[in-house]
Design a protein around this motif. Structure first.
Motif, short mmCIF file in Angstrom:
data_model
loop_
_atom_site.label_atom_id
_atom_site.label_comp_id
_atom_site.label_asym_id
_atom_site.label_seq_id
_atom_site.Cartn_x
_atom_site.Cartn_y
_atom_site.Cartn_z
N SER A 1 0.84 -1.19 0.00
CA SER A 1 0.00 0.00 0.00
C SER A 1 0.88 1.25 0.00
N LEU A 2 0.33 2.30 -0.57
CA LEU A 2 0.99 3.60 -0.60
C LEU A 2 0.64 4.31 0.69
N GLU A 3 1.66 4.74 1.42
CA GLU A 3 1.41 5.40 2.70
C GLU A 3 0.90 6.82 2.50
N THR A 4 0.10 7.26 3.41
CA THR A 4 -0.44 8.62 3.50
C THR A 4 -1.05 9.14 2.19
N LEU A 5 -2.22 8.64 1.90
CA LEU A 5 -2.96 9.17 0.75
C LEU A 5 -3.51 10.53 1.14
N PRO A 6 -3.26 11.57 0.35
CA PRO A 6 -3.80 12.89 0.66
C PRO A 6 -5.33 12.85 0.67
N LYS A 7 -5.92 13.68 1.53
CA LYS A 7 -7.38 13.74 1.64
C LYS A 7 -7.97 14.13 0.28
N GLY A 8 -9.04 13.44 -0.07
CA GLY A 8 -9.71 13.74 -1.34
C GLY A 8 -9.12 12.99 -2.52
N THR A 9 -8.23 12.03 -2.26
CA THR A 9 -7.65 11.25 -3.35
C THR A 9 -7.82 9.76 -3.04
N GLU A 10 -7.68 8.97 -4.08
CA GLU A 10 -7.67 7.52 -3.95
C GLU A 10 -6.71 6.97 -5.00
N LEU A 11 -6.39 5.69 -4.89
CA LEU A 11 -5.50 5.09 -5.88
C LEU A 11 -6.16 5.14 -7.25
N ARG A 12 -5.35 5.37 -8.27
CA ARG A 12 -5.86 5.47 -9.64
C ARG A 12 -6.61 4.19 -10.03
N TYR A 13 -6.08 3.04 -9.64
CA TYR A 13 -6.78 1.75 -9.78
C TYR A 13 -6.23 0.82 -8.70
N PRO A 14 -6.98 -0.19 -8.30
CA PRO A 14 -6.64 -0.98 -7.11
C PRO A 14 -5.27 -1.66 -7.13
N THR A 15 -4.77 -2.05 -8.29
CA THR A 15 -3.51 -2.80 -8.34
C THR A 15 -2.30 -1.95 -8.70
N ILE A 16 -2.44 -0.63 -8.72
CA ILE A 16 -1.33 0.23 -9.18
C ILE A 16 -0.08 0.08 -8.31
N VAL A 17 -0.25 -0.08 -7.01
CA VAL A 17 0.90 -0.19 -6.12
C VAL A 17 1.60 -1.54 -6.31
N SER A 18 0.83 -2.61 -6.37
CA SER A 18 1.45 -3.93 -6.58
C SER A 18 2.07 -4.02 -7.98
N ASN A 19 1.48 -3.33 -8.97
CA ASN A 19 2.08 -3.30 -10.31
C ASN A 19 3.44 -2.61 -10.29
N TYR A 20 3.57 -1.57 -9.46
CA TYR A 20 4.87 -0.90 -9.34
C TYR A 20 5.92 -1.87 -8.79
N VAL A 21 5.55 -2.60 -7.75
CA VAL A 21 6.46 -3.58 -7.15
C VAL A 21 6.85 -4.62 -8.20
N ASP A 22 5.87 -5.09 -8.97
CA ASP A 22 6.15 -6.07 -10.02
C ASP A 22 7.09 -5.50 -11.08
N SER A 23 6.92 -4.23 -11.43
CA SER A 23 7.81 -3.60 -12.42
C SER A 23 9.25 -3.60 -11.94
N LEU A 24 9.44 -3.39 -10.66
CA LEU A 24 10.78 -3.41 -10.09
C LEU A 24 11.34 -4.82 -10.05
N ILE A 25 10.57 -5.76 -9.54
CA ILE A 25 11.01 -7.14 -9.39
C ILE A 25 11.29 -7.79 -10.75
N GLU A 26 10.50 -7.45 -11.74
CA GLU A 26 10.63 -8.07 -13.06
C GLU A 26 11.42 -7.22 -14.05
N LEU A 27 12.19 -6.26 -13.54
CA LEU A 27 12.96 -5.36 -14.40
C LEU A 27 13.89 -6.12 -15.32
N ASP A 28 13.83 -5.81 -16.58
CA ASP A 28 14.72 -6.42 -17.57
C ASP A 28 15.53 -5.29 -18.22
#
Length: 170
Positions: A42-69
């Motif tokens: 999860s992304l820490e401290t979401l500013p008030k009035g905002t939400e994640l762009r889509y539910p898997t965006i944070v885990s997708n970021y982690v995957d992008s790092l782990i699967e970096l080619d």
């Protein structure tokens, strides 16, 4: 047939469960943490009035790092890296208090990643990696890239229509 075939792909030998947190430390700061109970990121401290762009965006970021080619490999002391403009600094805290740092730099329209660590020894620390523009953009996310503003539907009024009743009786 491939001069880089001897290198492990993806680059990093970690799994997402090995990651405790990921943070950006270059002025465009954000912090991603993994909860111990459900292994969700999860992304820490979401500013008030905002939400994640889509539910898997944070885990997708982690995957992008782990699967970096990578596309190309350069020696760690490459003159090209000295010319690179560092665009992001990412710190990855791994289990057992291990730390991996990566810098993402650009020279003209090419992107490069360089890893360093005060606690790890790995073949991936001895090189500079040319990565695709797509891979670089995935890792260069700012906090705003993760978020979208909430749309306020609670106070919305439905439009009132004026009805012409014509010759209707009272």
């Amino acid at each position: 047939s491939d001069e880089f075939a001897w290198l492990q792909r993806p680059l990093l030998p970690f799994k997402s469960r090995d990651i405790v947190s990921i943070s950006r430390s270059d002025g465009k700061t954000w912090n991603i943490t993994q909860s111990a109970d459900d292994e969700e990121f999860s992304l820490e401290t979401l500013p008030k009035g905002t939400e994640l762009r889509y539910p898997t965006i944070v885990s997708n970021y982690v995957d992008s790092l782990i699967e970096l080619d990578f596309e190309q490999l350069l020696p760690l002391d490459a003159e090209l890296w000295q010319k690179a403009k560092v665009m992001a600094k990412i710190n990855v805290n791994l289990s057992q208090n291990q730390i991996l740092q990566l810098k993402i730099g650009s020279v003209e329209n090419d992107y490069y990643v360089q890893f360093s660590s005060p606690t790890l020894n790995g073949y991936y620390l001895d090189w500079i990696y040319k990565v695709s523009s797509f891979s670089a953009q995935q890792l260069l996310k700012t906090k705003d890239d993760f978020l979208t503003e909430l749309t306020d539907t609670s106070g919305a009024k439905s439009p009132t229509l004026k009805i012409d009743e014509g010759d209707a009786p009272n």
